[in-house]
Write a protein that holds these residues in place. Structure first.
Motif, PDB file in Angstrom:
ATOM      1  N   SER A  98     -58.218  81.029 -49.760  1.00 33.65           N
ATOM      2  CA  SER A  98     -56.972  81.100 -50.516  1.00 33.65           C
ATOM      3  C   SER A  98     -55.802  80.476 -49.749  1.00 33.65           C
ATOM      4  O   SER A  98     -55.672  80.641 -48.530  1.00 33.65           O
ATOM      5  CB  SER A  98     -56.625  82.556 -50.832  1.00 33.65           C
ATOM      6  OG  SER A  98     -57.535  83.105 -51.749  1.00 33.65           O
ATOM      7  N   THR A 102     -53.206  78.029 -54.269  1.00 34.33           N
ATOM      8  CA  THR A 102     -54.292  78.545 -55.109  1.00 34.33           C
ATOM      9  C   THR A 102     -53.963  79.929 -55.643  1.00 34.33           C
ATOM     10  O   THR A 102     -54.310  80.257 -56.776  1.00 34.33           O
ATOM     11  CB  THR A 102     -55.618  78.595 -54.333  1.00 34.33           C
ATOM     12  OG1 THR A 102     -55.516  79.519 -53.238  1.00 34.33           O
ATOM     13  CG2 THR A 102     -56.006  77.222 -53.813  1.00 34.33           C
ATOM     14  N   SER A 106     -53.413  81.196 -59.872  1.00 30.31           N
ATOM     15  CA  SER A 106     -54.420  82.134 -60.341  1.00 30.31           C
ATOM     16  C   SER A 106     -53.860  83.083 -61.407  1.00 30.31           C
ATOM     17  O   SER A 106     -52.727  82.944 -61.869  1.00 30.31           O
ATOM     18  CB  SER A 106     -54.957  82.937 -59.155  1.00 30.31           C
ATOM     19  OG  SER A 106     -56.015  83.795 -59.555  1.00 30.31           O
TER      20      SER A 106
END
Length: 312
Positions: A98, A102, A106
């Motif tokens: 991560s 990212t 999400s």
């Protein structure tokens, strides 16, 4: 046989089965105790909780079963670095790889658009089979047993009894507790609170044997005194530290909303249980810990901070 006799027989059989189950369950705990368990009656009063406002963020109970043996706070970019399984609520993509980008891209199980990641080691029933008996973080690292899903999860932000707060900065990372407490001689980083839902304000550093259908609780209190500049540090601890005993932040730090995460479980009576740990830590209850990466929208964090400051 009359209906009354059949009814009485059924009740007696059920009572006998329950007695056998409780007795056998107690034997299971005692057989695997190693001094790790404590009766609920021996829980001790914790420090008196300050009378401060709080805001709760609903994030579910990890119904999607988001689990992995990574630690994106202390070992980013390293797969299976934890050597034990972590459970997550909030950000649905959190793992070793991560990044801020990212995580931002999400989804989340939390309300208020909160993409933050909240994590802790799983709890297992150690007398049952597990799906990950041969996998990293599970049986391959000595963590055997059926993973027990949480019954309740509360994510709460609290105010300060000693002054105004500043918002938690976006992307801040922090830990509470010491995953290597045994190796480190149960030093100052060890911050573990186990309890029972029917005995509020009382805690232990061991696994409590709760009774009366009460939930087994794990309470994680995070540091809340920020250095005002960094969202992480080499130690993953020095950039945000705990309040002093009087509730005041150390000099040259700023009070932020204090994060408290409480996780409750329905542990079957008498069944042995333990958290996952590094192999060297022997699944000791004092090694309990939790991680956090803040991706609360800045406007929402400001609103929470404003509420905790009394609207001032």
């Amino acid at each position: 046989m009359s209906s009354r006799v059949r009814s009485t027989t059924t009740v007696l059989v059920a009572m006998a089965a329950a007695l056998v189950a409780v007795t056998f369950g107690s034997m299971l705990v005692e057989a695997q105790d190693n001094g790790y368990y404590v009766p609920a009656a021996k829980l001790e009063p914790g420090p008196r909780a300050p009378d401060v406002p709080s805001v709760t963020v609903r994030c579910g109970t990890n119904e999607r079963r988001h689990l992995n043996p990574d630690n994106p706070v202390t070992a980013p970019g390293v797969r299976s670095a934890a050597h034990h399984m972590h459970e997550y609520v909030g950000n649905t993509s959190t793992d070793a790889m991560s990044t801020n980008a990212t995580l931002e891209a999400s989804t989340s199980t939390c309300e208020r658009g909160d993409l933050s990641s909240y994590s802790w080691p799983v709890l297992r029933l150690t007398d049952g089979a597990a799906h990950d008996v041969h996998e990293a973080g599970g049986g391959a690292d000595g963590n055997l047993g059926e993973i027990l899903p949480p019954k309740t999860v509360e994510v709460r932000y609290e105010g300060s009894p000693s002054g105004q707060l500043v918002p938690v900065p976006r992307f801040l990372r922090m830990m509470t507790g010491d995953a290597k407490a045994v190796t480190n001689g149960f030093g100052p980083a060890t911050r573990v609170r186990w309890g029972c839902s029917n005995i509020p304000g009382h805690f232990t550093t061991k696994y409590p044997l709760c009774d009366g259908g009460a939930e087994t609780l794990r309470v994680y209190e995070f540091p809340s005194c920020w250095d005002g500049a960094n969202v992480d540090s080499t130690s993953h601890r020095s950039h945000i530290v705990f309040q002093l005993a009087n509730g005041v932040c150390p000099v040259r730090t700023f009070a932020t909303p204090r994060l408290v995460v409480s996780v409750g479980y329905e542990v079957p009576g008498g069944r042995p249980f333990a958290i996952d740990s590094f192999p060297s830590e022997l699944r000791h209850p004092a090694t309990d810990h939790a991680g956090f990466i803040n991706l609360m929208p800045e406007a929402e964090m400001r609103e929470i901070t404003n509420q905790l400051n009394g609207g001032r």
